[in-house]
Write a protein that holds these residues in place. Structure first.
Motif, PDB file in Angstrom:
ATOM      1  N   LEU A  54      55.925  83.936  29.738  1.00  0.00           N
ATOM      2  CA  LEU A  54      55.403  83.489  31.029  1.00  0.00           C
ATOM      3  C   LEU A  54      55.564  81.981  31.197  1.00  0.00           C
ATOM      4  CD1 LEU A  54      53.925  84.175  33.651  1.00  0.00           C
ATOM      5  CD2 LEU A  54      51.759  83.929  32.416  1.00  0.00           C
ATOM      6  N   ALA A  55      55.306  81.231  30.133  1.00  0.00           N
ATOM      7  CA  ALA A  55      55.453  79.775  30.206  1.00  0.00           C
ATOM      8  C   ALA A  55      56.895  79.386  30.505  1.00  0.00           C
ATOM      9  CB  ALA A  55      54.988  79.141  28.895  1.00  0.00           C
ATOM     10  N   GLU A  56      57.844  80.099  29.909  1.00  0.00           N
ATOM     11  CA  GLU A  56      59.261  79.819  30.183  1.00  0.00           C
ATOM     12  C   GLU A  56      59.594  80.104  31.644  1.00  0.00           C
ATOM     13  OE1 GLU A  56      61.423  80.611  25.865  1.00  0.00           O
ATOM     14  OE2 GLU A  56      61.105  82.312  27.225  1.00  0.00           O
ATOM     15  N   ALA A  57      59.002  81.177  32.183  1.00  0.00           N
ATOM     16  CA  ALA A  57      59.258  81.526  33.584  1.00  0.00           C
ATOM     17  C   ALA A  57      58.754  80.448  34.533  1.00  0.00           C
ATOM     18  CB  ALA A  57      58.603  82.863  33.916  1.00  0.00           C
ATOM     19  N   HIS A  58      57.711  79.731  34.107  1.00  0.00           N
ATOM     20  CA  HIS A  58      57.154  78.659  34.945  1.00  0.00           C
ATOM     21  C   HIS A  58      57.654  77.274  34.514  1.00  0.00           C
ATOM     22  CE1 HIS A  58      54.261  80.927  37.421  1.00  0.00           C
ATOM     23  NE2 HIS A  58      54.144  81.724  36.376  1.00  0.00           N
ATOM     24  N   ALA A  59      58.621  77.250  33.604  1.00  0.00           N
ATOM     25  CA  ALA A  59      59.234  75.997  33.141  1.00  0.00           C
ATOM     26  C   ALA A  59      58.204  75.018  32.587  1.00  0.00           C
ATOM     27  CB  ALA A  59      60.022  75.345  34.284  1.00  0.00           C
ATOM     28  N   LEU A  60      57.261  75.544  31.803  1.00  0.00           N
ATOM     29  CA  LEU A  60      56.215  74.716  31.202  1.00  0.00           C
ATOM     30  C   LEU A  60      56.623  74.287  29.798  1.00  0.00           C
ATOM     31  CD1 LEU A  60      53.113  76.847  32.269  1.00  0.00           C
ATOM     32  CD2 LEU A  60      53.773  74.614  33.193  1.00  0.00           C
ATOM     33  N   PRO A  61      56.266  73.063  29.390  1.00  0.00           N
ATOM     34  CA  PRO A  61      56.533  72.634  28.009  1.00  0.00           C
ATOM     35  C   PRO A  61      55.800  73.539  27.018  1.00  0.00           C
ATOM     36  CG  PRO A  61      55.969  70.756  29.396  1.00  0.00           C
ATOM     37  CD  PRO A  61      55.678  71.980  30.209  1.00  0.00           C
ATOM     38  N   ILE A  62      56.484  73.977  25.961  1.00  0.00           N
ATOM     39  CA  ILE A  62      55.924  74.933  25.005  1.00  0.00           C
ATOM     40  C   ILE A  62      55.880  74.323  23.612  1.00  0.00           C
ATOM     41  CG2 ILE A  62      56.230  77.206  23.928  1.00  0.00           C
ATOM     42  CD1 ILE A  62      57.762  78.014  26.493  1.00  0.00           C
ATOM     43  N   LEU A  63      54.725  74.452  22.961  1.00  0.00           N
ATOM     44  CA  LEU A  63      54.545  74.033  21.573  1.00  0.00           C
ATOM     45  C   LEU A  63      54.239  75.274  20.742  1.00  0.00           C
ATOM     46  CD1 LEU A  63      52.233  70.909  22.101  1.00  0.00           C
ATOM     47  CD2 LEU A  63      54.725  70.969  21.989  1.00  0.00           C
ATOM     48  N   GLN A  64      54.893  75.425  19.587  1.00  0.00           N
ATOM     49  CA  GLN A  64      54.666  76.583  18.729  1.00  0.00           C
ATOM     50  C   GLN A  64      54.452  76.173  17.269  1.00  0.00           C
ATOM     51  OE1 GLN A  64      58.271  78.872  20.430  1.00  0.00           O
ATOM     52  NE2 GLN A  64      56.801  80.500  19.935  1.00  0.00           N
TER      53      GLN A  64
END
Length: 289
Positions: A54-64
Motif C-alpha cells: 500500500l505504501a508503494e502504491a501511494h509513493a511513500l518513503p519506506i523503512l524496513q
C-alpha cells in the motif's frame, strides 16, 4: 488542530486498513515502517507486507529495519521530524529511544479493550476464553507491553459463532475512524488519557502451533471455542486414520454416551459427532489434507 506530520509502523492487512485511512486524511504521512520482506506461500517466494504494498502504491518513503534498536534506525526515523508515530500490528518492539522521537509520542491501535488481553494475540485469546465483547483501544505507547495510557475505545460483540477471522474484520472497521477521531486533536486527547488498571490486566501470548493440536480429553465447549479462535490461523487439527485433518467449525453438544474421548459417535450430513472429556463435539466443517 492543524495537520500532523506522521510516520506509520505496521505490517499485516489489519495495519494496512489503518494506513489507507491515514492516506485519505488531511494529515501528512512522511514515512512508513514495516517488517522486512518474508518468504511465504508454497513457492517460498519473498513477499512484501500488505503495508509495504500500500505504501508503494501511494509513493511513500519506506523503512524496513530488522530491528529498531540500532542507532542507525533511530536516526533514520528522527530525520523525518514527526509529530507522532502511529503503530498498528507492527511486530517489532519499540525501544525507549524510538518512543522518544515523535513530538507527541507513539500512538498504538490495539485489538482489545485494554487492559484485557495485552500481548500478541488479543483477538484469538478473547474468543478462546469465551469473551462476549471485544473492541479496539487507542493508546499512547510506553516501555511496557500494551501498558500505556488509553485515549479512546470502541467495542463490538463476539457472537457464539464468531471466528478470529470474523472478529479481525470487525476490528479493522472499528479502528480507522477511531484513530482519525483521536488525531483530530491529539494534544487534548493525550491530556485526558486514562491510566490502565494493571490489576485487571490479562495476557494474550503468541499462539504456538502445538496449541492447535486437539486434545479430545478437554471439554467440548473449550474445544469449540479454540477451533473458532484459531480459524483461520493457525487452524486446529486432529488425526483420522493417520491423516492430519483441519477443523474449522464445531459446536458443543450434550454427551450422548460414555465413549472414550476422541471416539467418532456418529457421522451424518450435519457433521461428525466426537466424544470429548466432557460432552460431545459436532464438527461442522473439516478439511482433508
Amino acid at each position: 488542530m492543524s495537520q500532523l506530520r506522521l510516520a506509520f509502523a505496521g505490517t499485516p492487512d489489519f495495519a494496512a486498513e489503518h494506513l489507507e485511512a491515514l492516506c485519505a486524511s488531511d494529515h501528512r504521512l512522511v514515512a512508513v515502517l514495516t517488517q522486512p520482506d518474508r518468504r511465504s506461500g508454497r513457492g517460498k517466494k519473498t513477499q512484501p507486507s500488505p503495508v509495504k504494498t500500500l505504501a508503494e502504491a501511494h509513493a511513500l518513503p519506506i523503512l524496513q529495519p530488522a530491528t529498531l534498536r540500532s542507532p542507525e534506525a533511530v536516526e533514520a526515523l528522527r530525520a523525518f521530524e514527526i509529530d507522532a508515530l502511529v503503530v498498528v500490528a507492527y511486530g517489532l518492539l519499540l525501544p525507549e529511544s524510538v518512543l522518544a522521537v515523535p513530538r507527541y509520542g507513539c500512538i498504538n491501535v490495539h485489538g482489545s479493550l485494554l487492559p484485557r488481553w495485552r500481548g500478541a494475540a488479543p483477538i484469538q485469546r478473547a474468543i478462546e476464553a469465551g469473551d462476549t465483547q471485544s473492541g479496539v483501544t487507542i493508546m499512547q505507547m510506553d516501555r511496557g507491553m500494551d501498558t500505556g495510557p488509553m485515549l479512546a475505545t470502541a467495542s463490538c460483540e463476539i457472537g457464539p459463532g464468531t471466528t478470529s477471522g470474523d472478529l479481525y474484520e470487525k476490528l479493522a472497521q472499528l479502528g480507522p475512524p477511531l484513530l482519525l477521531e483521536v488525531l483530530k486533536d491529539l494534544p487534548s486527547m493525550l491530556s485526558r488519557a486514562q491510566t490502565q488498571d494493571d490489576e485487571a490486566a490479562t495476557l494474550a501470548p503468541k499462539i504456538s502451533k502445538s496449541e492447535a493440536a486437539i486434545d479430545w480429553n478437554d471439554p467440548a465447549p473449550v474445544l469449540a471455542r479454540r477451533i473458532r479462535a484459531f480459524n483461520p490461523s493457525p487452524g486446529c487439527f486432529s488425526f483420522l486414520n493417520g491423516e492430519r485433518i483441519k477443523l474449522w467449525r464445531a459446536q458443543p453438544a450434550a454427551a450422548s454416551g460414555n465413549a472414550e474421548p476422541g471416539t467418532i459417535l456418529a457421522a451424518s450430513e450435519s457433521g461428525l459427532r466426537i466424544a470429548c472429556g466432557q460432552g460431545d463435539l459436532v464438527l461442522d466443517q473439516i478439511q482433508l489434507p
